[in-house]
Structures are given as C-alpha cells and as structure tokens.
Write a protein that holds these residues in place. Structure first.
Motif, PDB file in Angstrom:
ATOM      1  N   GLY A   1      -1.912  -1.011   9.126  1.00 33.90           N
ATOM      2  CA  GLY A   1      -0.495  -1.016   9.477  1.00 33.90           C
ATOM      3  C   GLY A   1      -0.177  -0.037  10.594  1.00 33.90           C
ATOM      4  N   PHE A   2      -0.778   1.141  10.537  1.00 32.37           N
ATOM      5  CA  PHE A   2      -0.589   2.123  11.613  1.00 32.37           C
ATOM      6  C   PHE A   2      -1.130   1.581  12.934  1.00 32.37           C
ATOM      7  N   GLN A   3      -2.293   0.963  12.884  1.00 32.83           N
ATOM      8  CA  GLN A   3      -2.883   0.415  14.110  1.00 32.83           C
ATOM      9  C   GLN A   3      -2.004  -0.680  14.701  1.00 32.83           C
ATOM     10  N   LEU A   4      -1.385  -1.482  13.847  1.00 30.97           N
ATOM     11  CA  LEU A   4      -0.474  -2.516  14.332  1.00 30.97           C
ATOM     12  C   LEU A   4       0.720  -1.903  15.039  1.00 30.97           C
ATOM     13  N   LEU A   5       1.316  -0.880  14.419  1.00 27.58           N
ATOM     14  CA  LEU A   5       2.451  -0.218  15.051  1.00 27.58           C
ATOM     15  C   LEU A   5       2.045   0.415  16.381  1.00 27.58           C
ATOM     16  N   GLY A   6       0.833   0.960  16.429  1.00 29.71           N
ATOM     17  CA  GLY A   6       0.359   1.557  17.679  1.00 29.71           C
ATOM     18  C   GLY A   6       0.137   0.533  18.764  1.00 29.71           C
ATOM     19  N   SER A   7      -0.300  -0.675  18.375  1.00 33.38           N
ATOM     20  CA  SER A   7      -0.554  -1.721  19.378  1.00 33.38           C
ATOM     21  C   SER A   7       0.724  -2.246  19.998  1.00 33.38           C
ATOM     22  N   MET A   8       1.882  -1.981  19.367  1.00 36.80           N
ATOM     23  CA  MET A   8       3.151  -2.441  19.929  1.00 36.80           C
ATOM     24  C   MET A   8       3.611  -1.579  21.096  1.00 36.80           C
ATOM     25  N   MET A   9       3.052  -0.398  21.193  1.00 34.97           N
ATOM     26  CA  MET A   9       3.455   0.522  22.254  1.00 34.97           C
ATOM     27  C   MET A   9       2.650   0.258  23.526  1.00 34.97           C
ATOM     28  N   PRO A  10       3.135   0.766  24.672  1.00 38.69           N
ATOM     29  CA  PRO A  10       2.337   0.660  25.901  1.00 38.69           C
ATOM     30  C   PRO A  10       0.989   1.344  25.705  1.00 38.69           C
TER      31      PRO A  10
ATOM     32  N   ILE B   1     -11.795   6.739  -0.321  1.00 39.10           N
ATOM     33  CA  ILE B   1     -10.349   6.596  -0.397  1.00 39.10           C
ATOM     34  C   ILE B   1     -10.032   5.277  -1.094  1.00 39.10           C
ATOM     35  N   PRO B   2      -8.846   5.121  -1.648  1.00 36.08           N
ATOM     36  CA  PRO B   2      -8.484   3.845  -2.280  1.00 36.08           C
ATOM     37  C   PRO B   2      -8.497   2.705  -1.265  1.00 36.08           C
ATOM     38  N   PHE B   3      -8.819   1.516  -1.751  1.00 35.91           N
ATOM     39  CA  PHE B   3      -8.835   0.357  -0.851  1.00 35.91           C
ATOM     40  C   PHE B   3      -7.461   0.144  -0.228  1.00 35.91           C
ATOM     41  N   MET B   4      -6.399   0.472  -0.969  1.00 35.38           N
ATOM     42  CA  MET B   4      -5.040   0.317  -0.442  1.00 35.38           C
ATOM     43  C   MET B   4      -4.821   1.166   0.811  1.00 35.38           C
ATOM     44  N   ALA B   5      -5.599   2.241   0.949  1.00 33.53           N
ATOM     45  CA  ALA B   5      -5.449   3.100   2.122  1.00 33.53           C
ATOM     46  C   ALA B   5      -5.866   2.382   3.402  1.00 33.53           C
ATOM     47  N   THR B   6      -6.786   1.418   3.295  1.00 29.96           N
ATOM     48  CA  THR B   6      -7.172   0.654   4.483  1.00 29.96           C
ATOM     49  C   THR B   6      -6.013  -0.213   4.968  1.00 29.96           C
ATOM     50  N   LEU B   7      -5.159  -0.651   4.047  1.00 32.77           N
ATOM     51  CA  LEU B   7      -3.951  -1.385   4.453  1.00 32.77           C
ATOM     52  C   LEU B   7      -3.039  -0.483   5.270  1.00 32.77           C
ATOM     53  N   LEU B   8      -2.952   0.776   4.847  1.00 35.12           N
ATOM     54  CA  LEU B   8      -2.127   1.737   5.571  1.00 35.12           C
ATOM     55  C   LEU B   8      -2.668   1.970   6.976  1.00 35.12           C
ATOM     56  N   ILE B   9      -4.001   2.084   7.089  1.00 34.42           N
ATOM     57  CA  ILE B   9      -4.632   2.288   8.398  1.00 34.42           C
ATOM     58  C   ILE B   9      -4.350   1.105   9.311  1.00 34.42           C
TER      59      ILE B   9
ATOM     60  N   ALA C   1       0.834  -1.208   0.000  1.00 33.83           N
ATOM     61  CA  ALA C   1       0.000   0.000   0.000  1.00 33.83           C
ATOM     62  C   ALA C   1       0.862   1.249   0.000  1.00 33.83           C
ATOM     63  N   VAL C   2       1.933   1.240   0.800  1.00 36.51           N
ATOM     64  CA  VAL C   2       2.795   2.416   0.913  1.00 36.51           C
ATOM     65  C   VAL C   2       3.431   2.757  -0.429  1.00 36.51           C
ATOM     66  N   THR C   3       3.836   1.735  -1.170  1.00 37.25           N
ATOM     67  CA  THR C   3       4.484   1.977  -2.461  1.00 37.25           C
ATOM     68  C   THR C   3       3.486   2.371  -3.554  1.00 37.25           C
TER      69      THR C   3
ATOM     70  N   TYR D   1      -5.819   7.499  17.693  1.00 32.36           N
ATOM     71  CA  TYR D   1      -4.728   8.307  17.145  1.00 32.36           C
ATOM     72  C   TYR D   1      -4.142   7.671  15.888  1.00 32.36           C
ATOM     73  N   PHE D   2      -3.893   6.364  15.957  1.00 33.18           N
ATOM     74  CA  PHE D   2      -3.267   5.689  14.821  1.00 33.18           C
ATOM     75  C   PHE D   2      -4.269   5.337  13.726  1.00 33.18           C
ATOM     76  N   THR D   3      -5.516   5.696  13.918  1.00 29.96           N
ATOM     77  CA  THR D   3      -6.497   5.642  12.830  1.00 29.96           C
ATOM     78  C   THR D   3      -6.651   7.017  12.188  1.00 29.96           C
ATOM     79  N   ILE D   4      -6.654   8.050  13.029  1.00 28.32           N
ATOM     80  CA  ILE D   4      -6.798   9.419  12.519  1.00 28.32           C
ATOM     81  C   ILE D   4      -5.588   9.828  11.681  1.00 28.32           C
ATOM     82  N   LEU D   5      -4.389   9.444  12.129  1.00 23.48           N
ATOM     83  CA  LEU D   5      -3.164   9.877  11.444  1.00 23.48           C
ATOM     84  C   LEU D   5      -3.136   9.475   9.965  1.00 23.48           C
TER      85      LEU D   5
END
Length: 204
Positions: free
Chosen positions: A129-138, A119-127, A15-17, A149-153
């Motif tokens: 991915g952001f949520q996954l990165l956010g779930s790794m944090m405390p 929005i493009p369907f690929m953008a949901t992959l980006l969302i 999606a990013v590419t 936050y990681f959905t809005i961004l």
C-alpha cells in the motif's frame, strides 16, 4: 490502474486495522485514499450507466473549439471506464486485480523472511500500500529512491532497523525491476534486429 489502486488499498485497509503498531495518521491516509479511488470509480460507473450512447457532435468541435476539446477529453476519459458499466463487470475486475497482486505479496513476504526478519503477513499488505501511494507521486525513472523510501518506512514502523530495511528494499526493487527490464530489452533488440533484416531484404 484505478482498479489496481482500489484493490490494493482495500486489502491494505484490512492490514491497517489488524496491525496494532500502525500510527493513526497512516490509517487516516489509507482511508482517504481508499475513499478517493472509490469515488472515482463510482463517478465513472454512474457516468457510463446514464450517459447517452451517441458520440460527441462534430458541430460542437466546429463552432466551439474549447468546448469541443473539453467534451472530447471527457468522452475519452469515460471510454476508459466502459468496463465498469455493470456491477458484475466491476466485481470480476476487482477479483482478477486482487488475484494478480497475491503473488506479489507472497514474493515480498518470502523476500523479507530471507533476511531473517519475521513480520506478520498482513505487514506485506501495508508495504504494498505504501509503494502504491509512492508511485502516485512524481518519480525518477524506475521509481529509484521512491520505491526504497516507501518500502523502508513501513518496515521501520514494524520495528525493522533502517539498514536491514534498506537492504530489503534494494533486493525487492532489483528482483522486481531488473528481470522484467532485461527481458523487455532483449525482446526489443530481437525485434529491432528482425526489422533491420526485413528492411535490408526489401531493399535488395
């Protein structure tokens, strides 16, 4: 968990590419995360491939407490990756992991469409991915705040205004968290009531 992370980051990298609006720092972040998850799985795969089959010797625990503890922790950690002992097993797990996340992506896409945001369907992959990165944090219980936050961004990166992005994030969070929690609570209470009844019968 590692396979889920690798699967999501792999499809997010696609999606990013494919999206022109994604900043370079986001692209680098996903590539670094993808490399990290891939390295963990590669090390686990090689460790399970070449490590000896015998268990940790009890003598190491008896005569060297800390060495035995470290060896036990390492053995238990690698035991969780026993399913990646072959390339075939890794591919099967990778396939089913992606298969599990596809309905989530479809749900996200139609949730966003419900707000008349296109929005493009690929953008949901980006969302995702952001949520996954956010779930790794405390996080707070239930990922309250972090999920939003990681959905809005990524939504704002795609040009969605913040108020609409917040509404989308709240709906996504509620619809993905509340039903599962409610069902779990119902089954917990049902099992507890059943256990109390069984206990009272035994007491009689």
């Amino acid at each position: 968990r590692a396979f889920d992370g690798l699967s999501i980051l792999a499809i997010t990298a696609i999606a990013v590419t494919s999206l022109d609006v994604v900043p370079r720092w986001i692209m680098r972040s996903f590539y670094v995360s993808l490399a990290g998850f891939g390295s963990v799985l590669l090390v686990a795969f090689l460790s399970n491939r070449f490590r000896q089959k015998d268990k940790i010797k009890l003598a190491s625990v008896k005569y060297d407490k800390w060495r035995g503890l470290i060896l036990k922790l390492g053995h238990n950690f690698l035991a969780g990756f026993e399913s990646v002992g072959s390339v075939k097993d890794m591919l099967v797990l990778f396939f089913f992991s992606i298969l599990v996340w596809v309905p989530v992506l479809i749900f996200f896409y139609f949730s966003i469409l419900g707000f008349d945001v296109h929005i493009p369907f690929m953008a949901t992959l980006l969302i995702l991915g952001f949520q996954l990165l956010g779930s790794m944090m405390p996080n707070a219980p239930g990922f309250v705040g972090t999920f939003e936050y990681f959905t809005i961004l990524p939504l704002t990166i795609m040009g969605v205004d913040k108020s609409t992005a917040l509404a989308i994030a709240l709906v996504m969070h509620a619809t993905s968290f509340v039903p599962v929690t409610a069902i779990g609570l119902f089954l917990f209470l049902k099992d507890k009531v059943k256990g109390d009844r069984d206990g009272s019968r035994q007491g009689v």
